[in-house]
Design a protein around this motif. Sequence first.
Motif, PDB file in Angstrom:
ATOM      1  N   SER A 249       0.810  -1.214   0.000  1.00  0.00           N
ATOM      2  CA  SER A 249       0.000   0.000   0.000  1.00  0.00           C
ATOM      3  C   SER A 249       0.847   1.268   0.000  1.00  0.00           C
ATOM      4  CB  SER A 249      -0.926  -0.001   1.218  1.00  0.00           C
ATOM      5  OG  SER A 249      -1.755  -1.136   1.226  1.00  0.00           O
ATOM      6  N   LEU A 250       2.158   1.142  -0.202  1.00  0.00           N
ATOM      7  CA  LEU A 250       3.024   2.320  -0.214  1.00  0.00           C
ATOM      8  C   LEU A 250       2.617   3.287  -1.317  1.00  0.00           C
ATOM      9  CD1 LEU A 250       6.471   0.562   0.326  1.00  0.00           C
ATOM     10  CD2 LEU A 250       5.400   2.184   1.895  1.00  0.00           C
ATOM     11  N   PRO A 251       2.615   4.593  -1.052  1.00  0.00           N
ATOM     12  CA  PRO A 251       2.270   5.559  -2.100  1.00  0.00           C
ATOM     13  C   PRO A 251       3.284   5.517  -3.245  1.00  0.00           C
ATOM     14  CG  PRO A 251       3.164   6.671  -0.163  1.00  0.00           C
ATOM     15  CD  PRO A 251       2.951   5.239   0.231  1.00  0.00           C
ATOM     16  N   ALA A 252       2.830   5.895  -4.437  1.00  0.00           N
ATOM     17  CA  ALA A 252       3.681   5.800  -5.623  1.00  0.00           C
ATOM     18  C   ALA A 252       4.820   6.807  -5.612  1.00  0.00           C
ATOM     19  CB  ALA A 252       2.842   5.978  -6.877  1.00  0.00           C
ATOM     20  N   SER A 253       4.700   7.888  -4.849  1.00  0.00           N
ATOM     21  CA  SER A 253       5.769   8.898  -4.810  1.00  0.00           C
ATOM     22  C   SER A 253       5.671   9.668  -3.504  1.00  0.00           C
ATOM     23  CB  SER A 253       5.657   9.854  -6.005  1.00  0.00           C
ATOM     24  OG  SER A 253       4.413  10.544  -5.971  1.00  0.00           O
ATOM     25  N   GLY A 254       6.734  10.453  -3.230  1.00  0.00           N
ATOM     26  CA  GLY A 254       6.729  11.265  -2.031  1.00  0.00           C
ATOM     27  C   GLY A 254       7.942  12.164  -1.981  1.00  0.00           C
ATOM     28  N   ASN A 255       7.957  13.061  -1.018  1.00  0.00           N
ATOM     29  CA  ASN A 255       9.107  13.945  -0.851  1.00  0.00           C
ATOM     30  C   ASN A 255       9.174  14.420   0.586  1.00  0.00           C
ATOM     31  OD1 ASN A 255       7.849  16.899  -0.643  1.00  0.00           O
ATOM     32  ND2 ASN A 255       6.720  15.772  -2.231  1.00  0.00           N
ATOM     33  N   GLU A 256      10.378  14.814   1.000  1.00  0.00           N
ATOM     34  CA  GLU A 256      10.582  15.382   2.323  1.00  0.00           C
ATOM     35  C   GLU A 256      11.884  16.174   2.305  1.00  0.00           C
ATOM     36  OE1 GLU A 256      11.172  12.518   5.378  1.00  0.00           O
ATOM     37  OE2 GLU A 256      12.505  11.259   4.193  1.00  0.00           O
ATOM     38  N   GLN A 257      12.101  16.996   3.360  1.00  0.00           N
ATOM     39  CA  GLN A 257      13.329  17.784   3.466  1.00  0.00           C
ATOM     40  C   GLN A 257      14.007  17.468   4.788  1.00  0.00           C
ATOM     41  OE1 GLN A 257      13.572  22.271   4.072  1.00  0.00           O
ATOM     42  NE2 GLN A 257      14.131  22.137   1.901  1.00  0.00           N
TER      43      GLN A 257
END
Length: 648
Positions: A68-76
Amino acid sequence: MRRQSGFGLVEVFISFLLVAGTAGVLLQLHKVYLEYTRDGGYREVALRLAESKVDEVRNTGSISAFNSLPASGNEQRTINNMDYDITWDISSVGSLLEKEVEVEVSWSIDSDVQTVSLSSRVTPNLLVTEGPFGNIGDGASPGGGTGPQVQYTPGSIPDIVAVVTDPDTGIKQETTKPAPDVQNNDDDVVVSFDSIIYDGSNNRLIQSDTRTVYCSCDYQNGLQSTRRPARPYSLPNGVYWFEGLSEEKEWGDSDNPDCTVCCNDHFDVGSSSLFEDNFNQFNQGHGHYINAISPASAGQEYLESCRMLRIDGFFRVMPDWNLIALNIFPPSYLTDADNVQLYQQYIEDVVQEYVTIQKSGLPSTTYQPDSFQVWLSANGDTADFESLTELFIASYQLAARAIYVDLMPQSLLDAIDFSDDNWLTKVSFNEVNTTLLANWRVEDGDDDYLEVTNEPVETIVDPDNNFFGTYSRGYVTTLQESASAAAQPRVFATMTRYNSGLTGQDPISPFDAGTLFETSLTLSVSSGSALTTFISGKIECLTVQGNGTTPVACKSQDFNNTVATPDGNGSCTIRKDSDPATAFYECTVTAGQAVTITFTNNQPSSDFVFNPSSVNLTTTQVNNNTDIPCVMQINNNITNFVTYSCQP
């Protein structure tokens, strides 16, 4: 004139220029070196951040979470006063147990953007308890590794029938006896049973904790994020189910915790025709009904029935049950191991036929294979079956057994090759004892010759020891002789094909009511009474090594002097099992009479005793060969030996 020596001004100046130039070059080189060192430090941190993100995906903790992991993401992240921007993309790679992870880490130095990229394929690191149905860790893992071996005690015929799914390794699958729980909350019903897959050494490989619920739900307003149906995936020993993905859709609710998830989730996704968006491929976009006739809308109460499976510790809603075969068996037919073997082959043939149809398209909702009796006429000897349909004036317990095969996505169907000996391991199927869940009847006119019970479903507290003692269904009492072939009565068993059928309750919708599965068995009644009948029970054995007091499993020869003796007329024999520590007492006794069977060891110096030393069987137990107690044969040198017992 006196000659002078030393450096002149020009020479000094030239030397100064050389030193200055060299120092400048050295300073520049040092600056470049410092910049490379600094940039290398930033790059190393960025690489570690990328690797940490890949490890984070790999260590998600459960298969369902991994899937169920999301297809994309981002963080700083800020480390040593430097800001790093981390972005990632995750995609599936053919298998539900493998992901492609692409991570990019960027940072800026004097407006100059630097980046590090990392791409990796990963599979989930799982806990030992993670896996198919939440319990694969008892003996295997999706990656093929092994965990601690947990012994499973197979069920006994006639109530439980095991099916060999892999002849090469001896892997079997069986379903425990269904145990209804009728609740006071709006008469909601929960029927629980386990499907067990175990190897030739009786090590449990996969255990599925299954519930089928029948609930009163409250139709809610608007949309809510709930789950779609669980999704199948094929593993070496069987089929695993992932929890369904989330989706904004209609929903219901219930104040009964056993019904809440069912009421929440059992709605299809709008008008979608996708396999993964519908709980029943035959009834896509299914509606909900107040009384199986009138459509329900928001604010109203409606009937619902769901198939549930424990996945990662939580019960999730599965695709609907799909009944493809229902058979009635005459009294005691499945107490004979040869007859059981014939029925096991029938199960395999029926499942193969249905999967073959699926491979070329969606089967008909009215699909019905040959009955076991018809199949038997072409593949075995019908004499024993037919002789057991000839009843005397007495009472008998009939048996109803159902075969369920899931509709599967094309990718799983394409992976099934019938030339492989283990093809059954790739099919999601269940064979279930539905004697106490089917609805039984005889037609007008036939009730002159016999009657059959069909009592309301009640809670069965102890299915192992008292399966048929709580309420009665399929119990035939003959009334008078059926003198001619034209007068031979028939007994009918009926179930809905989908979820409500496994709760023994009424249909929940017009579709449910319109897809009933009905089967029948023709019987004959002769005057007089049956003379004898056959019963069988289990004996488990524990002994010691040498002069010890710690229990160990017996060997086959420990049953050589075991004796079972019925009171009155009759006789018993001891049959050794493939498990050296197990045997069966098999007795022929007078039908229609209660009997006491006493257990002894005919070797005078034996240390073996029996718990209990005798069993008292009622007329019902004798006539039906059901709920026959297990007897523990135990060495009396074992500490607290009197506390040991066994289950049928």
